[in-house]
Design a protein around this motif. Sequence first.
Motif, PDB file in Angstrom:
ATOM      1  N   LEU A   1       0.838  -1.400   0.101  1.00  0.00           N
ATOM      2  CA  LEU A   1       0.040   0.102   0.138  1.00  0.00           C
ATOM      3  C   LEU A   1       0.770   1.184   0.034  1.00  0.00           C
ATOM      4  O   LEU A   1       0.228   2.448  -0.256  1.00  0.00           O
ATOM      5  N   VAL A   2       2.100   1.291   0.518  1.00  0.00           N
ATOM      6  CA  VAL A   2       2.790   2.406   0.494  1.00  0.00           C
ATOM      7  C   VAL A   2       3.273   3.163  -0.997  1.00  0.00           C
ATOM      8  O   VAL A   2       2.890   4.291  -0.834  1.00  0.00           O
ATOM      9  N   PRO A   3       3.743   2.068  -2.067  1.00  0.00           N
ATOM     10  CA  PRO A   3       3.524   2.985  -3.067  1.00  0.00           C
ATOM     11  C   PRO A   3       2.151   3.417  -3.738  1.00  0.00           C
ATOM     12  O   PRO A   3       1.858   4.457  -4.318  1.00  0.00           O
TER      13      PRO A   3
ATOM     14  N   GLY B   1       8.266 -12.660  -9.618  1.00  0.00           N
ATOM     15  CA  GLY B   1       7.731 -11.546  -8.936  1.00  0.00           C
ATOM     16  C   GLY B   1       8.518 -10.184  -9.625  1.00  0.00           C
ATOM     17  O   GLY B   1       8.107  -9.285  -9.723  1.00  0.00           O
ATOM     18  N   TYR B   2       9.831 -10.356  -9.769  1.00  0.00           N
ATOM     19  CA  TYR B   2      10.632  -9.496 -10.242  1.00  0.00           C
ATOM     20  C   TYR B   2      10.454  -9.181 -11.691  1.00  0.00           C
ATOM     21  O   TYR B   2      10.238  -7.918 -11.910  1.00  0.00           O
TER      22      TYR B   2
ATOM     23  N   LEU C   1       5.393  -2.956 -14.012  1.00  0.00           N
ATOM     24  CA  LEU C   1       4.441  -2.006 -12.993  1.00  0.00           C
ATOM     25  C   LEU C   1       4.892  -0.735 -13.076  1.00  0.00           C
ATOM     26  O   LEU C   1       6.175  -0.607 -13.450  1.00  0.00           O
ATOM     27  N   PRO C   2       4.183   0.241 -12.460  1.00  0.00           N
ATOM     28  CA  PRO C   2       4.853   1.948 -12.157  1.00  0.00           C
ATOM     29  C   PRO C   2       6.077   1.698 -11.374  1.00  0.00           C
ATOM     30  O   PRO C   2       5.994   0.849 -10.546  1.00  0.00           O
ATOM     31  N   TYR C   3       6.862   2.545 -11.583  1.00  0.00           N
ATOM     32  CA  TYR C   3       8.348   2.234 -10.862  1.00  0.00           C
ATOM     33  C   TYR C   3       8.199   2.083  -9.415  1.00  0.00           C
ATOM     34  O   TYR C   3       9.043   1.336  -8.865  1.00  0.00           O
ATOM     35  N   LEU C   4       7.378   2.922  -8.679  1.00  0.00           N
ATOM     36  CA  LEU C   4       7.442   2.782  -7.172  1.00  0.00           C
ATOM     37  C   LEU C   4       6.941   1.447  -7.012  1.00  0.00           C
ATOM     38  O   LEU C   4       7.516   1.114  -5.557  1.00  0.00           O
ATOM     39  N   TYR C   5       6.344   0.613  -7.470  1.00  0.00           N
ATOM     40  CA  TYR C   5       6.021  -0.744  -7.184  1.00  0.00           C
ATOM     41  C   TYR C   5       6.948  -1.748  -7.452  1.00  0.00           C
ATOM     42  O   TYR C   5       6.941  -2.740  -6.608  1.00  0.00           O
ATOM     43  N   ARG C   6       8.069  -1.338  -8.200  1.00  0.00           N
ATOM     44  CA  ARG C   6       9.234  -2.257  -8.506  1.00  0.00           C
ATOM     45  C   ARG C   6      10.097  -2.422  -7.343  1.00  0.00           C
ATOM     46  O   ARG C   6      10.888  -3.422  -6.994  1.00  0.00           O
TER      47      ARG C   6
ATOM     48  N   THR D   1       8.036  -7.677  -4.979  1.00  0.00           N
ATOM     49  CA  THR D   1       8.963  -8.916  -4.650  1.00  0.00           C
ATOM     50  C   THR D   1       9.304  -9.271  -3.186  1.00  0.00           C
ATOM     51  O   THR D   1       9.726 -10.190  -2.824  1.00  0.00           O
ATOM     52  N   VAL D   2       8.290  -8.629  -2.226  1.00  0.00           N
ATOM     53  CA  VAL D   2       8.432  -8.747  -0.861  1.00  0.00           C
ATOM     54  C   VAL D   2       8.166 -10.112  -0.438  1.00  0.00           C
ATOM     55  O   VAL D   2       8.641 -10.430   0.449  1.00  0.00           O
ATOM     56  N   ILE D   3       6.970 -10.707  -0.980  1.00  0.00           N
ATOM     57  CA  ILE D   3       6.450 -11.836  -0.340  1.00  0.00           C
ATOM     58  C   ILE D   3       7.434 -13.056  -0.817  1.00  0.00           C
ATOM     59  O   ILE D   3       8.020 -13.544  -0.089  1.00  0.00           O
ATOM     60  N   PRO D   4       8.094 -13.175  -2.065  1.00  0.00           N
ATOM     61  CA  PRO D   4       8.853 -14.253  -2.387  1.00  0.00           C
ATOM     62  C   PRO D   4      10.036 -13.791  -1.801  1.00  0.00           C
ATOM     63  O   PRO D   4      10.939 -15.015  -1.235  1.00  0.00           O
TER      64      PRO D   4
END
Length: 313
Positions: free
Chosen positions: A171-173, A241-242, A248-253, A258-261
């Motif tokens: 949610l942060v991005p 995930g990567y 995706l938009p830059y902030l989501y990258r 990738t935080v889950i995997p």
Amino acid sequence: MDSLTGLRFLAMIPVFLFHSSLEGIFDNARTDWDYLNALGTSGHVAVSYFFVLSGFVLTWSYRPADGVGRFWRRRLFRIFPSHWVALVAVILLIGYYGDLTDWSGLGAQALLLQAWVPDPSYFDVGNTVTWSLSADLAVYALFPLLYRLIERIRPGLLWLWAGACVLVTVLVPVVAQNFVTDDRPMPLFGVSIDQYWVVYFFPLTRLAECLLGMLLARIVLTGRWIDWMRPLVAVPLLVAGYVIGQQLPYLYRLSAATVIPMGLLTASLAAGEMAGRRNVLNYAVRSCRKDLPNDRCLTIGHLPGGAPFPCRA
């Protein structure tokens, strides 16, 4: 945890390469741009791993009987002396070879408070990479309290709370993209300085990743880990995930994709080592250790508390 030591070494490679890509190391400008684009956000994803790892290892090795005062004292003495020496060295080098035009943020950097200020003259001046230590310091300050709170969570609810940390990271991005001002554009990446700071530098954003690491450590230690979730499953999930994240938009990258995997890979390596399973990483570290003096492993990347993993098998 030799497996995590090995993974930490691998994660340092894209961080190093990303920083080199910003320096224009080739004679041809087009080659420099191709190099930067080829690296994508691999360096940012590796930094996300370091924060997950910090929470994981702190929880894994924490001994409440040591006392809060001793915990904080050890962290402060491990961080600040070397930080101050490095900062002075950087200032002298910049003064000799270049020109440090803005000194306003150096005081905050000396105290490792620079990551709290959304201004490049604070988080991108002097020894710039120490912004991560600024975020780590916030984690260390809160860790004893967070550990006690997490310890009270019933084992059956740990996965639920880990999911909540992932949700915050995702949610942060979303918040940054839609609600944070974009009137100070960055020269790269198509986002504003404030948006980038909220997602990447802000210590409370990084706290969510550290909390995820803490919860995953508790999941493994309490026997709630899913046995079939092993590195051979987590690695393809991380690659997928990567790759998806790069669309995706830059902030989501930077970490959301990738935080889950990344968390699953970290915990699966630790769980496998607990079960006595061998893998390429712990084999390589143990082989390397035979050639190192004093039975100590090389220490690189974010240091959880400033200490390497114990090298004993």
